[in-house]
Design an enzyme around this catalytic site. Structure first.
Site, PDB file in Angstrom:
ATOM      1  N   HIS A   1       8.142  12.104   7.028  1.00 55.82           N
ATOM      2  CA  HIS A   1       8.227  10.799   7.693  1.00 55.82           C
ATOM      3  C   HIS A   1       7.565   9.735   6.824  1.00 55.82           C
ATOM      4  O   HIS A   1       8.133   8.670   6.569  1.00 55.82           O
ATOM      5  CB  HIS A   1       7.565  10.871   9.072  1.00 55.82           C
ATOM      6  CG  HIS A   1       7.260   9.539   9.682  1.00 55.82           C
ATOM      7  ND1 HIS A   1       8.235   8.685  10.145  1.00 55.82           N
ATOM      8  CD2 HIS A   1       6.076   8.886   9.886  1.00 55.82           C
ATOM      9  CE1 HIS A   1       7.667   7.586  10.627  1.00 55.82           C
ATOM     10  NE2 HIS A   1       6.362   7.667  10.459  1.00 55.82           N
TER      11      HIS A   1
ATOM     12  N   ASP B   1      21.893 -14.501 -12.056  1.00 54.58           N
ATOM     13  CA  ASP B   1      21.798 -13.108 -11.611  1.00 54.58           C
ATOM     14  C   ASP B   1      20.387 -12.634 -11.951  1.00 54.58           C
ATOM     15  O   ASP B   1      19.556 -13.429 -12.379  1.00 54.58           O
ATOM     16  CB  ASP B   1      22.848 -12.218 -12.310  1.00 54.58           C
ATOM     17  CG  ASP B   1      23.215 -10.988 -11.487  1.00 54.58           C
ATOM     18  OD1 ASP B   1      22.310 -10.180 -11.221  1.00 54.58           O
ATOM     19  OD2 ASP B   1      24.387 -10.853 -11.091  1.00 54.58           O
TER      20      ASP B   1
ATOM     21  N   TRP C   1       1.629  13.088   3.008  1.00 54.89           N
ATOM     22  CA  TRP C   1       2.227  12.325   1.904  1.00 54.89           C
ATOM     23  C   TRP C   1       1.222  12.105   0.788  1.00 54.89           C
ATOM     24  O   TRP C   1       1.597  11.800  -0.339  1.00 54.89           O
ATOM     25  CB  TRP C   1       2.796  10.999   2.395  1.00 54.89           C
ATOM     26  CG  TRP C   1       1.799   9.882   2.505  1.00 54.89           C
ATOM     27  CD1 TRP C   1       0.854   9.728   3.479  1.00 54.89           C
ATOM     28  CD2 TRP C   1       1.636   8.778   1.619  1.00 54.89           C
ATOM     29  NE1 TRP C   1       0.120   8.605   3.246  1.00 54.89           N
ATOM     30  CE2 TRP C   1       0.575   7.994   2.111  1.00 54.89           C
ATOM     31  CE3 TRP C   1       2.274   8.360   0.452  1.00 54.89           C
ATOM     32  CZ2 TRP C   1       0.134   6.819   1.491  1.00 54.89           C
ATOM     33  CZ3 TRP C   1       1.824   7.192  -0.171  1.00 54.89           C
ATOM     34  CH2 TRP C   1       0.777   6.437   0.341  1.00 54.89           C
TER      35      TRP C   1
ATOM     36  N   SER D   1      12.603   4.458 -10.932  1.00 59.19           N
ATOM     37  CA  SER D   1      13.339   3.394 -10.248  1.00 59.19           C
ATOM     38  C   SER D   1      12.451   2.175 -10.002  1.00 59.19           C
ATOM     39  O   SER D   1      12.848   1.040 -10.273  1.00 59.19           O
ATOM     40  CB  SER D   1      13.889   3.928  -8.926  1.00 59.19           C
ATOM     41  OG  SER D   1      14.236   2.873  -8.073  1.00 59.19           O
ATOM     42  N   SER D   2      11.236   2.415  -9.504  1.00 52.29           N
ATOM     43  CA  SER D   2      10.343   1.292  -9.190  1.00 52.29           C
ATOM     44  C   SER D   2       9.938   0.532 -10.433  1.00 52.29           C
ATOM     45  O   SER D   2       9.879  -0.704 -10.430  1.00 52.29           O
ATOM     46  CB  SER D   2       9.071   1.790  -8.499  1.00 52.29           C
ATOM     47  OG  SER D   2       9.366   2.264  -7.232  1.00 52.29           O
TER      48      SER D   2
ATOM     49  N   HIS E   1      -3.898   2.535  -2.990  1.00 53.58           N
ATOM     50  CA  HIS E   1      -4.268   1.280  -2.348  1.00 53.58           C
ATOM     51  C   HIS E   1      -3.436   0.099  -2.820  1.00 53.58           C
ATOM     52  O   HIS E   1      -2.903  -0.632  -1.991  1.00 53.58           O
ATOM     53  CB  HIS E   1      -5.776   1.001  -2.348  1.00 53.58           C
ATOM     54  CG  HIS E   1      -6.073   0.059  -1.226  1.00 53.58           C
ATOM     55  ND1 HIS E   1      -6.115   0.466   0.078  1.00 53.58           N
ATOM     56  CD2 HIS E   1      -6.142  -1.287  -1.203  1.00 53.58           C
ATOM     57  CE1 HIS E   1      -6.246  -0.595   0.856  1.00 53.58           C
ATOM     58  NE2 HIS E   1      -6.275  -1.667   0.099  1.00 53.58           N
TER      59      HIS E   1
ATOM     60  N   GLU F   1      -0.547   0.379  -3.724  1.00 54.74           N
ATOM     61  CA  GLU F   1       0.743   0.689  -3.101  1.00 54.74           C
ATOM     62  C   GLU F   1       0.849   0.069  -1.704  1.00 54.74           C
ATOM     63  O   GLU F   1       1.896  -0.469  -1.348  1.00 54.74           O
ATOM     64  CB  GLU F   1       0.941   2.205  -3.032  1.00 54.74           C
ATOM     65  CG  GLU F   1       2.101   2.680  -2.163  1.00 54.74           C
ATOM     66  CD  GLU F   1       3.474   2.344  -2.730  1.00 54.74           C
ATOM     67  OE1 GLU F   1       3.569   2.055  -3.939  1.00 54.74           O
ATOM     68  OE2 GLU F   1       4.452   2.361  -1.951  1.00 54.74           O
TER      69      GLU F   1
ATOM     70  N   TYR G   1      -0.414  -2.577  -0.729  1.00 49.85           N
ATOM     71  CA  TYR G   1      -0.164  -4.013  -0.874  1.00 49.85           C
ATOM     72  C   TYR G   1       1.230  -4.274  -1.405  1.00 49.85           C
ATOM     73  O   TYR G   1       1.822  -5.318  -1.131  1.00 49.85           O
ATOM     74  CB  TYR G   1      -1.241  -4.659  -1.737  1.00 49.85           C
ATOM     75  CG  TYR G   1      -2.574  -4.641  -1.018  1.00 49.85           C
ATOM     76  CD1 TYR G   1      -2.613  -4.690   0.370  1.00 49.85           C
ATOM     77  CD2 TYR G   1      -3.776  -4.543  -1.688  1.00 49.85           C
ATOM     78  CE1 TYR G   1      -3.801  -4.642   1.061  1.00 49.85           C
ATOM     79  CE2 TYR G   1      -4.978  -4.498  -1.004  1.00 49.85           C
ATOM     80  CZ  TYR G   1      -4.987  -4.546   0.371  1.00 49.85           C
ATOM     81  OH  TYR G   1      -6.168  -4.493   1.054  1.00 49.85           O
TER      82      TYR G   1
ATOM     83  N   SER H   1       6.172 -16.258   5.034  1.00 51.72           N
ATOM     84  CA  SER H   1       5.865 -17.609   4.546  1.00 51.72           C
ATOM     85  C   SER H   1       7.117 -18.444   4.334  1.00 51.72           C
ATOM     86  O   SER H   1       7.028 -19.660   4.179  1.00 51.72           O
ATOM     87  CB  SER H   1       5.088 -17.534   3.227  1.00 51.72           C
ATOM     88  OG  SER H   1       3.911 -16.787   3.408  1.00 51.72           O
TER      89      SER H   1
ATOM     90  N   HIS I   1     -12.321   3.613  -0.495  1.00 54.53           N
ATOM     91  CA  HIS I   1     -12.538   3.477   0.949  1.00 54.53           C
ATOM     92  C   HIS I   1     -11.655   4.441   1.736  1.00 54.53           C
ATOM     93  O   HIS I   1     -11.827   4.578   2.938  1.00 54.53           O
ATOM     94  CB  HIS I   1     -12.392   2.021   1.426  1.00 54.53           C
ATOM     95  CG  HIS I   1     -11.019   1.462   1.366  1.00 54.53           C
ATOM     96  ND1 HIS I   1     -10.762   0.148   1.082  1.00 54.53           N
ATOM     97  CD2 HIS I   1      -9.809   2.029   1.549  1.00 54.53           C
ATOM     98  CE1 HIS I   1      -9.451  -0.056   1.100  1.00 54.53           C
ATOM     99  NE2 HIS I   1      -8.857   1.069   1.378  1.00 54.53           N
ATOM    100  N   HIS I   2     -10.726   5.096   1.061  1.00 53.80           N
ATOM    101  CA  HIS I   2      -9.946   6.156   1.718  1.00 53.80           C
ATOM    102  C   HIS I   2     -10.701   7.481   1.675  1.00 53.80           C
ATOM    103  O   HIS I   2     -10.218   8.481   2.170  1.00 53.80           O
ATOM    104  CB  HIS I   2      -8.591   6.321   1.030  1.00 53.80           C
ATOM    105  CG  HIS I   2      -7.728   5.101   1.126  1.00 53.80           C
ATOM    106  ND1 HIS I   2      -6.828   4.896   2.140  1.00 53.80           N
ATOM    107  CD2 HIS I   2      -7.650   3.992   0.344  1.00 53.80           C
ATOM    108  CE1 HIS I   2      -6.220   3.724   1.969  1.00 53.80           C
ATOM    109  NE2 HIS I   2      -6.706   3.162   0.888  1.00 53.80           N
TER     110      HIS I   2
ATOM    111  N   THR J   1      -7.095 -12.624   2.888  1.00 56.19           N
ATOM    112  CA  THR J   1      -6.162 -12.335   3.981  1.00 56.19           C
ATOM    113  C   THR J   1      -6.375 -13.334   5.115  1.00 56.19           C
ATOM    114  O   THR J   1      -5.411 -13.820   5.727  1.00 56.19           O
ATOM    115  CB  THR J   1      -6.342 -10.893   4.482  1.00 56.19           C
ATOM    116  OG1 THR J   1      -6.396 -10.026   3.351  1.00 56.19           O
ATOM    117  CG2 THR J   1      -5.192 -10.474   5.366  1.00 56.19           C
TER     118      THR J   1
ATOM    119  N   LYS K   1      -4.663 -16.504   4.408  1.00 58.42           N
ATOM    120  CA  LYS K   1      -3.234 -16.451   4.689  1.00 58.42           C
ATOM    121  C   LYS K   1      -2.952 -16.635   6.173  1.00 58.42           C
ATOM    122  O   LYS K   1      -2.104 -17.446   6.551  1.00 58.42           O
ATOM    123  CB  LYS K   1      -2.662 -15.115   4.232  1.00 58.42           C
ATOM    124  CG  LYS K   1      -2.546 -15.032   2.743  1.00 58.42           C
ATOM    125  CD  LYS K   1      -1.826 -13.766   2.341  1.00 58.42           C
ATOM    126  CE  LYS K   1      -1.257 -13.918   0.966  1.00 58.42           C
ATOM    127  NZ  LYS K   1      -0.157 -14.870   0.892  1.00 58.42           N
TER     128      LYS K   1
ATOM    129  N   ARG L   1      -5.699  13.296  13.380  1.00 62.42           N
ATOM    130  CA  ARG L   1      -4.304  13.074  13.023  1.00 62.42           C
ATOM    131  C   ARG L   1      -3.720  14.346  12.409  1.00 62.42           C
ATOM    132  O   ARG L   1      -4.453  15.255  12.039  1.00 62.42           O
ATOM    133  CB  ARG L   1      -4.190  11.911  12.030  1.00 62.42           C
ATOM    134  CG  ARG L   1      -4.878  12.185  10.724  1.00 62.42           C
ATOM    135  CD  ARG L   1      -4.973  10.950   9.831  1.00 62.42           C
ATOM    136  NE  ARG L   1      -3.691  10.628   9.204  1.00 62.42           N
ATOM    137  CZ  ARG L   1      -3.592  10.029   8.001  1.00 62.42           C
ATOM    138  NH1 ARG L   1      -4.680   9.709   7.318  1.00 62.42           N
ATOM    139  NH2 ARG L   1      -2.423   9.743   7.486  1.00 62.42           N
TER     140      ARG L   1
END
Lengths: 523, 291
Positions: free
Chosen positions: A73, A102, A140, A167-168, A251, A253, A255, A266, A300-301, A326, A329, A448
């Site tokens: 998932h 293009d 994951w 790809s990315s 991390h 990622e 963002y 925006s 922090h993870h 943040t 924003k 979890r």
């Protein structure tokens, strides 16, 4: 120039149009359809998880399959839905927003897309190998030593991650080259629409961290099959090393998954508030600051793994610092709406819900940033609630809002506003019923990624499951709506929204196959 | 910044991307099957590699033809430049992951393993190490006995290789000067020397690996020292190999009379790439071999 002229006549039809295309609009459409298809695949997996968790005890699936569902998932939603959807938006919108003919490297653009279906075939095929251990099931985040012990599904996941990474990286190179080199005369960097800015910064993040992720999974692969000891203390390595490398990728990622959403919101809010975006410059600087900070907060993870105290403190304070840009924003979005002459069409509803609900996710993130508090919250449903508030009501709401916002431009047809509002309200209600109770479950200590739970958690889990099914089935309405908009629907005007500003709204709806072959003048 | 858009070359639809994606798919699938010792794996890898190599040749061939045909203007050239520069940046980050792993084990995990007598009594947490259960480290560059390994010293072949790569950076720049002055002989000689130096580097590297495996007891399985040593130098060697192939293509094009003093992005891209593998090697020499 003969070839260039010939190209403008070339408009292949049938299947080869989609297989061989070098057109940014076609490639954008491919990305968006892939994301929508995988949205239902990943969503179905979420519903398997929620169905199992409707009651305590084991009912529907065995624990191993449950683990495969949580892992797949996440992998599918992150790499198959949110990222491709944003690249789809980038493909459609960036050339039209900066007045380019293009993307900068059109053939490579096609390649970035076509790697993806192959990568997901590779990844998903593991679900049909249950006798060999099935899909990857260690989460994951792929932490060793569990991933070292996993079956062949883990190898499939690693190789598909390599393909997704290629790809990315190619996609990000294209976005950067397009933005830096293809802007219309007069379109200076500080005049670019904010969506373009957020994608420029996102592309930089992708280039910085996707290769690191590739390196991390390569080490997993060699530890699994070639006898290296990166993550094995007996050979002088350390399983924690993987967590550090993974989150150095992970991390930034997250963002990557939210900055383009900031960009979309925006664009939407000024249109429906009929006011220019408040604090454009500070929005740009805030985006850049968030991106910079994302590189120095990864641990922090990992607050509960036994980091040295100095590490805990550094990563706690650095993480809290992110709340500042943040906050800028969120303040700017609200101030843009302040005294605006607002209307609430479906894109605006999603954007406003984004501002509210993403902020809730941001605040629970701030709670998780506090080391001693995180000792309690870590790996509980509080974390699950937190990241679904930022990723579903953040990323996904922005994607849905953006789809409603630009669909009339892309298809030339207005969507059905009544159905759109139904879709919004069912989604927002389903979402909150699904995920708000998970905060309480987590605070009360429900872990979890576990298929069973203690009796006292039953009621909140039942609410959550009911909400999840409502949220999931409401998305079928979106699918119906998109198909209906493409096939019929009222003709959309060039302007579409009376408050919309920007180059894409000067083009007809739908825009011709090739746009801005001659660059527009930007004042 | 942006100039005349009307002339920006937009390619026609192309079959290469989808076919090369098939190739990548076979390569990846074949790799998974091979490492799990399942039947058709190596064959699939072979098919995948063949497709990828063929399409790369065709795709680049087409781009070279378009470039020499003069349909790329300055703006297209800039797109290629940005593309290559950011591609090299992503490569730098790939190496950063492995350097990060090396620094982490040296600074943190090895000292931590040695810190407590409870887990691994008697373990001497000094670098180089293959960990508490791995072979014992002995003096560099000496023949290792059973359950021993000898780390690679810096001042033999690695120092020579450093000189070789640095010289090759000079020769490729000299070739570039030749191209800028329209001195084809200097261009071709410079490229030839660069390729020769690259091949000598690789040959010495292969000799070093054989020496490590047969005499030093230094293998991929020699704990975290062996893992970081071979993964870092191995990926670097792979990139040098790619660089040599790229330089060879550029040499071939130079012999055919391609490139002009004001239009030679292909040459510059490869030169950038070559300097990149050069710089990575300097870091390898300092942190893997020397310190």
């Amino acid at each position: 120039m003969a070839t260039a002229t010939a190209h403008h006549g070339a408009h292949p039809t049938g299947i080869s149009r989609w297989l061989f295309t070098t057109n940014h609009k076609d490639i954008g459409t491919l990305y968006l359809w892939l994301a929508l298809i995988l949205f239902f695949v990943g969503g179905a997996m979420a519903l398997v998880i929620r169905a199992e968790l409707f009651e305590p005890g084991m009912q529907i699936v065995d624990p191993h399959f449950f683990n495969q569902m949580t892992t797949m998932h996440a992998l599918i939603m992150v790499f198959g839905v949110v990222m491709p959807a944003f690249v789809g938006f980038a493909n459609w919108q960036i050339p039209m927003m900066i007045g380019a003919p293009d993307m900068a490297l059109p053939r490579m653009n096609n390649w970035s897309f076509w790697i993806l279906p192959f990568a997901f075939v590779l990844l998903s095929s593991t679900l049909f190998m249950q006798d060999q251990g099935g899909a990857p099931s260690a989460g994951w985040t792929l932490y060793p030593p569990l991933t070292i012990q996993g079956g062949i599904g883990t190898d499939f996941a690693i190789l598909s991650i390599h393909m997704l990474g290629i790809s990315s990286v190619l996609g990000a190179i294209n976005v950067i080259a397009t933005i830096l080199n293809m802007r219309a005369p007069g379109m200076t960097l500080m005049k670019m629409p904010l969506f373009v800015w957020t994608w420029l910064i996102t592309a930089f993040l992708l280039l910085a961290v996707m290769p690191v992720f590739a390196g991390a999974v390569t080490m997993l692969l060699t530890d699994r099959h070639f006898g290296t000891s990166f993550f094995d203390a007996a050979g002088g390595g350390d399983p924690l090393l993987f967590q550090h490398i993974f989150w150095f990728f992970g991390h930034p990622e997250v963002y990557i998954l939210i900055l383009p959403a900031f960009g979309i919101v925006s664009q939407i809010i000024p249109t429906f508030a009929r006011k220019p975006l408040f604090g454009y410059n500070s929005m740009v600087y805030a985006t850049a600051s968030i991106a910079f900070l994302s590189f120095v907060v990864w641990a922090h993870h990992m607050f509960t793994v036994g980091l040295p105290l100095a590490g805990e403190l550094f990563f706690m304070y650095a993480t809290m610092l992110i709340a500042v840009p943040t906050g800028v924003k969120v303040f700017n979005w609200i101030t843009t709406m302040w005294r605006g002459s607002m209307t609430f069409e479906t894109p605006m509803l999603f954007a406003v819900a984004f501002v509210f609900l993403f902020t809730i996710g941001g605040l629970s993130g701030l709670m998780l940033a506090i080391v001693p508090a995180d000792f309690q919250y870590h790996d509980t449903y509080f974390v699950v609630a937190h990241f679904h508030y930022v990723l579903v009501s953040g990323a996904i709401f922005a994607i849905l809002g953006g789809a409603y916002y630009w669909l009339p431009k892309w298809t030339g047809h207005m969507y059905n506003e009544t159905l759109g509002k139904w879709h919004f309200w069912l989604t927002v209600i389903g979402f909150n019923i699904a995920f708000f109770p998970q905060h309480f479950l987590g605070l009360a200590g429900m872990p979890r990624r576990i298929p069973d739970y203690a009796l006292q958690f039953t009621e909140f889990n039942q609410w959550s499951t009911v909400g999840a099914f409502l949220l999931g089935f409401a998305q079928l309405l979106f699918l119906y709506l998109v198909v209906q908009t493409i096939r019929s629907g009222k003709k959309a005007s060039t302007q579409v929204w009376d408050g919309a500003k920007g180059l894409e709204w000067t083009l007809p709806s739908p825009p011709p196959y090739h746009t801005f072959a001659t660059a527009p003048k930007v004042k | 910044m942006s100039t005349a858009h009307g002339n920006y070359y937009l390619p026609n639809p192309s079959p290469w991307p989808i076919i090369i994606s098939f190739g990548l798919f076979f390569l990846a699938l074949g790799a998974v099957l091979t490492i799990n010792s399942l039947g058709a794996g190596p064959w699939l890898m072979l098919v995948g590699t063949a497709i990828v190599a063929y399409i790369i040749a065709r795709w680049f061939g087409q781009v070279i033809g378009e470039s020499e045909g003069g349909i790329y203007n300055k703006q297209v050239d800039r797109s290629f430049r940005w593309g290559m520069a950011w591609f090299i940046f992503s490569e730098v980050m790939f190496f950063a992951a492995f350097f990060g792993a090396l620094f982490y084990v040296r600074q943190f995990s090895v000292p931590w393993i040695g810190e407590t007598e409870l887990l691994w009594p008697g373990f001497d947490a000094a670098w180089p190490t293959a960990g508490p259960k791995g072979p014992m480290a002995i003096t560099p560059d000496t023949v290792a006995g059973a359950n021993q390994f000898s780390p690679m010293g810096a001042w033999g072949i690695p120092a020579i290789n450093t000189l070789i790569l640095l010289s090759s950076g000079a020769t490729v720049t000299w070739a570039h000067w030749g191209l800028l002055k329209d001195n084809r002989a200097q261009l071709i000689t410079g490229l030839f020397l660069t390729i020769a130096l690259g091949i000598i580097f690789l040959a010495l590297q292969i000799y070093e690996y054989i020496h490590a495996y047969t005499e030093l007891g230094l293998t991929l399985k020699a704990g975290v020292y062996g893992a970081t040593f071979f993964m870092l130098t191995g990926f670097h060697g792979f990139h040098v190999t790619l660089g040599v192939i790229m330089l060879t293509v550029i040499l071939g094009r130079s012999l055919k009379g391609h490139f002009r003093s004001d239009h030679h992005f292909g040459f510059e891209a490869v030169a950038w790439y070559w300097h990149f593998v050069d710089v990575v090697w300097l870091f390898l020499f300092i942190f893997v071999y020397w310190l």
